[in-house]
Design a protein around this motif. Structure first.
Motif, PDB file in Angstrom:
ATOM      1  N   VAL A  58      53.879   3.200  13.018  1.00 21.93           N
ATOM      2  CA  VAL A  58      52.763   2.363  13.468  1.00 21.93           C
ATOM      3  C   VAL A  58      52.916   2.239  14.977  1.00 21.93           C
ATOM      4  CG1 VAL A  58      51.636   0.108  13.328  1.00 21.93           C
ATOM      5  CG2 VAL A  58      52.749   1.075  11.294  1.00 21.93           C
ATOM      6  N   THR A  59      51.893   2.630  15.726  1.00 19.02           N
ATOM      7  CA  THR A  59      52.022   2.605  17.179  1.00 19.02           C
ATOM      8  C   THR A  59      50.771   2.096  17.873  1.00 19.02           C
ATOM      9  OG1 THR A  59      52.496   3.940  19.155  1.00 19.02           O
ATOM     10  CG2 THR A  59      51.361   5.063  17.354  1.00 19.02           C
ATOM     11  N   ASP A  60      51.012   1.334  18.919  1.00 20.50           N
ATOM     12  CA  ASP A  60      49.929   0.896  19.796  1.00 20.50           C
ATOM     13  C   ASP A  60      49.372   2.131  20.497  1.00 20.50           C
ATOM     14  OD1 ASP A  60      48.199  -0.657  21.290  1.00 20.50           O
ATOM     15  OD2 ASP A  60      49.739  -1.394  22.666  1.00 20.50           O
ATOM     16  N   MET A  61      48.113   2.110  20.804  1.00 23.28           N
ATOM     17  CA  MET A  61      47.492   3.231  21.494  1.00 23.28           C
ATOM     18  C   MET A  61      47.934   3.295  22.953  1.00 23.28           C
ATOM     19  SD  MET A  61      45.693   5.826  21.046  1.00 23.28           S
ATOM     20  CE  MET A  61      45.089   7.001  22.242  1.00 23.28           C
ATOM     21  N   ARG A  62      48.007   2.141  23.608  1.00 24.01           N
ATOM     22  CA  ARG A  62      48.379   2.104  25.022  1.00 24.01           C
ATOM     23  C   ARG A  62      49.832   1.664  25.159  1.00 24.01           C
ATOM     24  NH1 ARG A  62      43.228   0.097  28.573  1.00 24.01           N
ATOM     25  NH2 ARG A  62      41.767   1.566  27.679  1.00 24.01           N
ATOM     26  N   LEU A  63      50.669   2.608  25.579  1.00 20.52           N
ATOM     27  CA  LEU A  63      52.104   2.339  25.668  1.00 20.52           C
ATOM     28  C   LEU A  63      52.665   2.489  27.071  1.00 20.52           C
ATOM     29  CD1 LEU A  63      53.338   4.268  22.496  1.00 20.52           C
ATOM     30  CD2 LEU A  63      53.236   1.790  22.808  1.00 20.52           C
ATOM     31  N   GLY A  64      51.930   3.037  27.982  1.00 21.20           N
ATOM     32  CA  GLY A  64      52.469   3.292  29.317  1.00 21.20           C
ATOM     33  C   GLY A  64      52.451   4.785  29.592  1.00 21.20           C
ATOM     34  N   ALA A  65      53.635   5.372  29.774  1.00 23.68           N
ATOM     35  CA  ALA A  65      53.732   6.789  30.138  1.00 23.68           C
ATOM     36  C   ALA A  65      53.169   7.708  29.049  1.00 23.68           C
ATOM     37  CB  ALA A  65      55.180   7.151  30.442  1.00 23.68           C
ATOM     38  N   MET A  66      53.325   7.335  27.809  1.00 23.24           N
ATOM     39  CA  MET A  66      52.850   8.143  26.681  1.00 23.24           C
ATOM     40  C   MET A  66      51.970   7.259  25.807  1.00 23.24           C
ATOM     41  SD  MET A  66      55.175   9.845  23.611  1.00 23.24           S
ATOM     42  CE  MET A  66      56.405  10.324  24.788  1.00 23.24           C
ATOM     43  N   ASN A  67      50.763   7.713  25.467  1.00 24.56           N
ATOM     44  CA  ASN A  67      49.934   6.875  24.607  1.00 24.56           C
ATOM     45  C   ASN A  67      50.246   7.143  23.129  1.00 24.56           C
ATOM     46  OD1 ASN A  67      48.209   8.950  23.510  1.00 24.56           O
ATOM     47  ND2 ASN A  67      46.954   8.882  25.354  1.00 24.56           N
ATOM     48  N   GLY A  68      49.679   6.336  22.265  1.00 25.76           N
ATOM     49  CA  GLY A  68      49.971   6.422  20.839  1.00 25.76           C
ATOM     50  C   GLY A  68      49.574   7.741  20.206  1.00 25.76           C
ATOM     51  N   LEU A  69      48.488   8.328  20.671  1.00 26.86           N
ATOM     52  CA  LEU A  69      48.048   9.616  20.140  1.00 26.86           C
ATOM     53  C   LEU A  69      49.025  10.723  20.536  1.00 26.86           C
ATOM     54  CD1 LEU A  69      45.727  10.408  18.355  1.00 26.86           C
ATOM     55  CD2 LEU A  69      44.355  10.845  20.394  1.00 26.86           C
ATOM     56  N   GLU A  70      49.503  10.679  21.768  1.00 27.27           N
ATOM     57  CA  GLU A  70      50.519  11.643  22.202  1.00 27.27           C
ATOM     58  C   GLU A  70      51.804  11.461  21.395  1.00 27.27           C
ATOM     59  OE1 GLU A  70      49.317  12.119  26.911  1.00 27.27           O
ATOM     60  OE2 GLU A  70      50.490  10.388  26.281  1.00 27.27           O
ATOM     61  N   LEU A  71      52.186  10.212  21.156  1.00 27.12           N
ATOM     62  CA  LEU A  71      53.368   9.928  20.352  1.00 27.12           C
ATOM     63  C   LEU A  71      53.193  10.482  18.941  1.00 27.12           C
ATOM     64  CD1 LEU A  71      56.100   8.656  19.707  1.00 27.12           C
ATOM     65  CD2 LEU A  71      54.920   6.464  19.412  1.00 27.12           C
ATOM     66  N   ALA A  72      52.021  10.278  18.356  1.00 28.46           N
ATOM     67  CA  ALA A  72      51.755  10.792  17.006  1.00 28.46           C
ATOM     68  C   ALA A  72      51.917  12.308  16.966  1.00 28.46           C
ATOM     69  CB  ALA A  72      50.345  10.401  16.559  1.00 28.46           C
ATOM     70  N   ARG A  73      51.380  12.998  17.958  1.00 25.45           N
ATOM     71  CA  ARG A  73      51.477  14.467  17.998  1.00 25.45           C
ATOM     72  C   ARG A  73      52.923  14.923  18.139  1.00 25.45           C
ATOM     73  NH1 ARG A  73      46.259  14.517  21.798  1.00 25.45           N
ATOM     74  NH2 ARG A  73      44.704  14.491  20.135  1.00 25.45           N
ATOM     75  N   LYS A  74      53.691  14.247  19.004  1.00 26.29           N
ATOM     76  CA  LYS A  74      55.102  14.608  19.185  1.00 26.29           C
ATOM     77  C   LYS A  74      55.911  14.279  17.936  1.00 26.29           C
ATOM     78  CE  LYS A  74      55.125  14.530  24.170  1.00 26.29           C
ATOM     79  NZ  LYS A  74      55.879  14.240  25.374  1.00 26.29           N
ATOM     80  N   ALA A  75      55.603  13.164  17.299  1.00 24.05           N
ATOM     81  CA  ALA A  75      56.295  12.800  16.059  1.00 24.05           C
ATOM     82  C   ALA A  75      56.046  13.851  14.986  1.00 24.05           C
ATOM     83  CB  ALA A  75      55.840  11.424  15.579  1.00 24.05           C
ATOM     84  N   HIS A  76      54.804  14.333  14.905  1.00 17.38           N
ATOM     85  CA  HIS A  76      54.460  15.337  13.894  1.00 17.38           C
ATOM     86  C   HIS A  76      55.118  16.687  14.165  1.00 17.38           C
ATOM     87  CE1 HIS A  76      50.810  12.827  12.580  1.00 17.38           C
ATOM     88  NE2 HIS A  76      51.779  12.716  11.683  1.00 17.38           N
ATOM     89  N   GLN A  77      55.516  16.941  15.397  1.00 15.45           N
ATOM     90  CA  GLN A  77      56.259  18.176  15.684  1.00 15.45           C
ATOM     91  C   GLN A  77      57.626  18.139  15.011  1.00 15.45           C
ATOM     92  OE1 GLN A  77      56.370  18.499  19.964  1.00 15.45           O
ATOM     93  NE2 GLN A  77      54.235  19.123  20.107  1.00 15.45           N
ATOM     94  N   HIS A  78      58.217  16.964  14.900  1.00 16.67           N
ATOM     95  CA  HIS A  78      59.543  16.801  14.288  1.00 16.67           C
ATOM     96  C   HIS A  78      59.459  16.443  12.809  1.00 16.67           C
ATOM     97  CE1 HIS A  78      61.444  17.092  18.197  1.00 16.67           C
ATOM     98  NE2 HIS A  78      60.568  16.217  18.652  1.00 16.67           N
TER      99      HIS A  78
END
Length: 133
Positions: A58-78
């Motif tokens: 579960v992630t906030d969309m606005r996080l600073g250097a990386m947004n939640g959508l970018e985090l989701a994409r990176k998480a799905h790589q792993h």
């Protein structure tokens, strides 16, 4: 996932750069029978995802250097199968296949609990979608 009274407890990684909201949200999730871990940045979340097993992100969309959508994409790589729920205090975002839902912060609870129960079940229980199958 840790056994709790003979049941496996589902684990949730909750990411928000607002530390108080992350901590309170984790406490609410734990009261519902889940194991909840907080992270305050996308980078911290990725480190935790690499080091521990989580059933949902579960992630906030606005996080600073990386947004939640970018985090989701990176998480799905792993972890390609991990469900991601985005939360936002702004307009809903188009998340495509990167997330299962985008929830408004102003209505976060009980909407988040309902979404998690549908995906994971309550704590150690089967998810609602598994019960109907």
């Amino acid at each position: 996932m840790f056994p709790k009274g003979g049941k496996v407890v589902k684990s949730i990684l909750f990411v928000d750069d607002h530390q108080v909201l992350a901590r309170l949200s984790c406490e609410i999730l734990e009261m519902q029978g889940y194991r909840a871990v907080g992270a305050h940045s996308g980078e911290e979340a990725l480190q935790k995802l690499r080091g521990e097993q989580f059933d949902i992100l579960v992630t906030d969309m606005r996080l600073g250097a990386m947004n939640g959508l970018e985090l989701a994409r990176k998480a799905h790589q792993h972890i390609p199968e991990i469900p991601v729920i985005l939360i936002t205090g702004y307009e809903p975002v188009d998340y495509g296949n990167d997330a299962v839902a985008c929830l408004q912060k102003e209505d976060l609870f009980p909407a988040l609990l309902d979404q998690i129960k549908m995906l994971l079940g309550k704590g150690g229980e089967e998810p609602d979608i598994a019960k109907t199958a």
